[in-house]
Design a protein around this motif. Structure first.
Motif, PDB file in Angstrom:
ATOM      1  N   ILE A 411       0.841  -1.202   0.000  1.00  0.00           N
ATOM      2  CA  ILE A 411       0.000   0.000   0.000  1.00  0.00           C
ATOM      3  C   ILE A 411       0.876   1.251   0.000  1.00  0.00           C
ATOM      4  O   ILE A 411       0.667   2.178  -0.790  1.00  0.00           O
ATOM      5  N   ILE A 412       1.888   1.256   0.842  1.00  0.00           N
ATOM      6  CA  ILE A 412       2.730   2.458   0.924  1.00  0.00           C
ATOM      7  C   ILE A 412       3.492   2.669  -0.386  1.00  0.00           C
ATOM      8  O   ILE A 412       3.526   3.771  -0.928  1.00  0.00           O
ATOM      9  N   SER A 413       4.084   1.597  -0.921  1.00  0.00           N
ATOM     10  CA  SER A 413       4.927   1.851  -2.092  1.00  0.00           C
ATOM     11  C   SER A 413       4.074   2.262  -3.290  1.00  0.00           C
ATOM     12  O   SER A 413       4.476   3.117  -4.076  1.00  0.00           O
ATOM     13  N   GLN A 414       2.885   1.682  -3.399  1.00  0.00           N
ATOM     14  CA  GLN A 414       2.041   2.103  -4.507  1.00  0.00           C
ATOM     15  C   GLN A 414       1.579   3.552  -4.315  1.00  0.00           C
ATOM     16  O   GLN A 414       1.587   4.339  -5.255  1.00  0.00           O
ATOM     17  N   ALA A 415       1.195   3.878  -3.089  1.00  0.00           N
ATOM     18  CA  ALA A 415       0.707   5.237  -2.855  1.00  0.00           C
ATOM     19  C   ALA A 415       1.806   6.271  -3.098  1.00  0.00           C
ATOM     20  O   ALA A 415       1.558   7.320  -3.704  1.00  0.00           O
ATOM     21  N   THR A 416       3.029   5.980  -2.656  1.00  0.00           N
ATOM     22  CA  THR A 416       4.097   6.957  -2.873  1.00  0.00           C
ATOM     23  C   THR A 416       4.397   7.080  -4.363  1.00  0.00           C
ATOM     24  O   THR A 416       4.612   8.167  -4.876  1.00  0.00           O
ATOM     25  N   GLY A 417       4.394   5.939  -5.057  1.00  0.00           N
ATOM     26  CA  GLY A 417       4.663   5.962  -6.504  1.00  0.00           C
ATOM     27  C   GLY A 417       3.601   6.757  -7.244  1.00  0.00           C
ATOM     28  O   GLY A 417       3.902   7.572  -8.120  1.00  0.00           O
ATOM     29  N   LEU A 418       2.338   6.546  -6.854  1.00  0.00           N
ATOM     30  CA  LEU A 418       1.258   7.216  -7.575  1.00  0.00           C
ATOM     31  C   LEU A 418       1.205   8.702  -7.258  1.00  0.00           C
ATOM     32  O   LEU A 418       0.839   9.519  -8.106  1.00  0.00           O
ATOM     33  N   ASP A 419       1.580   9.039  -6.047  1.00  0.00           N
ATOM     34  CA  ASP A 419       1.646  10.446  -5.679  1.00  0.00           C
ATOM     35  C   ASP A 419       2.635  11.156  -6.606  1.00  0.00           C
ATOM     36  O   ASP A 419       2.330  12.207  -7.182  1.00  0.00           O
ATOM     37  N   ALA A 420       3.803  10.526  -6.793  1.00  0.00           N
ATOM     38  CA  ALA A 420       4.807  11.135  -7.669  1.00  0.00           C
ATOM     39  C   ALA A 420       4.327  11.171  -9.119  1.00  0.00           C
ATOM     40  O   ALA A 420       4.569  12.141  -9.842  1.00  0.00           O
ATOM     41  N   ALA A 421       3.622  10.136  -9.527  1.00  0.00           N
ATOM     42  CA  ALA A 421       3.141  10.098 -10.914  1.00  0.00           C
ATOM     43  C   ALA A 421       2.088  11.183 -11.155  1.00  0.00           C
ATOM     44  O   ALA A 421       2.097  11.856 -12.192  1.00  0.00           O
ATOM     45  N   ALA A 422       1.174  11.353 -10.164  1.00  0.00           N
ATOM     46  CA  ALA A 422       0.139  12.380 -10.318  1.00  0.00           C
ATOM     47  C   ALA A 422       0.805  13.759 -10.416  1.00  0.00           C
ATOM     48  O   ALA A 422       0.401  14.612 -11.214  1.00  0.00           O
TER      49      ALA A 422
END
Ligand code: NM2
Length: 503
Positions: A411-422
């Motif tokens: 959950i954390i790694s996906q959320a951090t990755g998606l935050d950067a992508a957004a």
């Protein structure tokens, strides 16, 4: 603070395409089958293009690293790097692989045991032997090569040629410079759509995995409702952090994540069949090195197993959709590094990091299957890949602890990755004046919501093929953009470092 405005020529067409594709997916009857045949058509028509280009880029990078340009620095000759080598490589690795590596390091070998390449008999000793090798290939040297190309071009244009960073077209030399005009806009728009497609693939596999695991923890069967709840929570999480710009907090979380996932890796290595894992990895490495050219060019035109199209072409497409986004990030953190260092960090360190996960998690899966301790291939066939992962994790000692920890890491790694992508999507879609305009908070939140909605569409339709299609379809035009990056990088290098005339 100035109000950052959107760049309408990129924002609107990007948005309209994403919405149209999602709407088609949700409303089209029988969408899964249609997606599967479209995927087959594209991967079979362009297998030569994907395989040939990725191999060519890999060779070019090897040459470049050892050529006289290898010592060229991103920045002035006396510029020191901004980050220590260790944290530079760690950041680069984290940003590049996201949380999908956990999923695939366990799922991929099992897929290959039941559907091996080279006409090998399914579920045979030989298919077990190849299971981890192909995973390493798909996350190895040439895959990381696709990441290095835009990183080099963008880093050079930013640190040496001093052009604006957050617009990929500005690293496309004079071709992108017509960027004021439509060529640059088309390039940027293609990158935006591609990244959205690549994220779709990641969410499309990660959401069902997490929801299956949460289901196991709560003792409930996985269902579409559960997946949707997970997706909504996830989107809310990374949407909030994208909106509030919680970059510092996020950085702490991802450090925590890096440490925990390395700890998990060692735990499985030590608590699992350590010697088998080490021996199987050594053997896989040999097979990989021995067969690298064959795997790089394997299109299987006679037996037509579909293996290279379903897997290698899909993977190359997926890496390609992330490549430019990665390039923007890597460029930003690579001041003071040389071309050779950047190529080595991506190709060697990136690959070795991925190999470690395949060696340990994949090796453990092969062990379970080979020993008959668990029939993972049967679980895959009857219940799907997410259940395979749940079964592997549940077979570990202290599963009650490992399972929630694993879910937390994902959950954390996906959320951090998606935050950067957004953030990146919003930045590309922001009008840039001579200084850097931060994308507006609403704009970053907006892309987070778009990503969530698109993932919802993919989940409702469901199926691996749909998820794969989302990368493959968007990657084809990006291949050509990668060639433009190569072209402009070499043009700059030749101009800035002419050969001294011999006398
Ligand atoms: N790869 C497969 O967030 C993610 O999981 C992205 C993309 C490395 C191109 C992984």
């Amino acid at each position: 603070m100035r109000k950052a405005r959107i760049e309408p020529g990129i924002f609107w067409p990007g948005l309209v395409s994403v919405i149209t594709v999602t709407a088609i997916l949700i409303t089209l009857p029988n969408a899964e089958n249609k997606a599967a045949s479209l995927l087959a058509a594209i991967t079979h028509s362009f297998d030569w293009l994907f395989l040939g280009s990725v191999f060519a880029m890999f060779i070019l990078l090897l040459w470049l690293a050892f050529s006289r340009y290898g010592k060229v620095k991103f920045g002035a000759p006396d510029d020191a790097p901004d980050f220590s080598t260790f944290s530079w490589i760690a950041m680069l690795f984290n940003a590049g692989i996201g949380s999908s590596l956990f999923y695939w390091a366990m799922a991929e070998p099992v897929y290959y045991i039941s559907g091996p390449p080279f006409g090998i008999a399914p579920n045979s000793g030989e298919s077990l032997e190849w299971a981890v090798v192909y995973g390493m290939f798909h996350w190895g040297f040439s895959a990381w090569g696709t990441y290095a190309i835009p990183a080099l071009a963008i880093a050079y244009s930013f640190h040496v040629r001093k052009s604006a960073l957050l617009r990929p077209s500005s690293a496309c030399g004079h071709i992108g410079q017509r960027a004021g005009g439509w060529v640059g806009k088309i390039i940027d728009l293609t990158i935006v759509i591609g990244l959205v497609g690549g994220i779709g693939t990641a969410l499309g596999v990660n959401v069902p995995m997490v929801s299956t695991l949460v289901g196991k923890m709560l003792d409930r069967p996985d269902s579409l409702q559960m997946q949707i709840i997970i997706l909504v929570i996830w989107t809310a999480l990374f949407g909030t952090s994208a909106y509030l710009g919680l970059r510092r907090g996020i950085k702490k979380l991802s450090d925590f994540n890096a440490i925990t996932s390395i700890a998990l890796l060692f735990f499985v290595l030590l608590a699992g069949p350590t010697l088998f894992i080490l021996s199987n990895f050594t053997n896989s490495m040999g097979l990989l090195l021995n067969n690298f050219p064959r795997m790089s060019f394997y299109t299987d035109p006679i037996l037509k197993s579909g293996f290279p199209q379903n897997w290698t072409v899909f993977y190359w497409a997926w890496w390609i959709t992330w490549a430019v986004y990665m390039g923007l990030f890597v460029a930003r953190i690579s001041k003071g590094r040389t071309i050779r260092e950047l190529i080595c960090a991506e190709l060697v360190c990136g690959s070795l990091g991925c190999f470690a996960y395949f060696a340990v998690f994949g090796g453990y899966a092969v062990y379970l299957e080979g020993q008959g301790a668990l029939s993972l291939t049967k679980i895959l066939e009857q219940q799907g890949a997410a259940e395979v992962i749940a079964a592997i994790l549940s077979s570990l000692p202290a599963a009650g602890l490992i399972l929630p920890l694993f879910v937390l890491i994902c959950i954390i790694s996906q959320a951090t990755g998606l935050d950067a992508a957004a953030y990146t999507l919003a930045a590309i879609c922001t009008r840039q004046s001579d200084h850097f305009d931060e994308p507006a908070p609403w704009h970053r939140l907006f892309w987070a919501l778009v990503l969530g909605t698109m993932a919802l569409g993919l989940l409702v339709v469901g199926g691996l093929r749909v998820v794969q299609l989302s990368s493959v379809i968007t990657a084809v035009p990006i291949i050509f953009i990668l060639f433009i990056f190569i072209f402009s990088l070499f043009k700059w290098l030749r101009e800035d470092h002419p050969l001294k005339p011999r006398n």
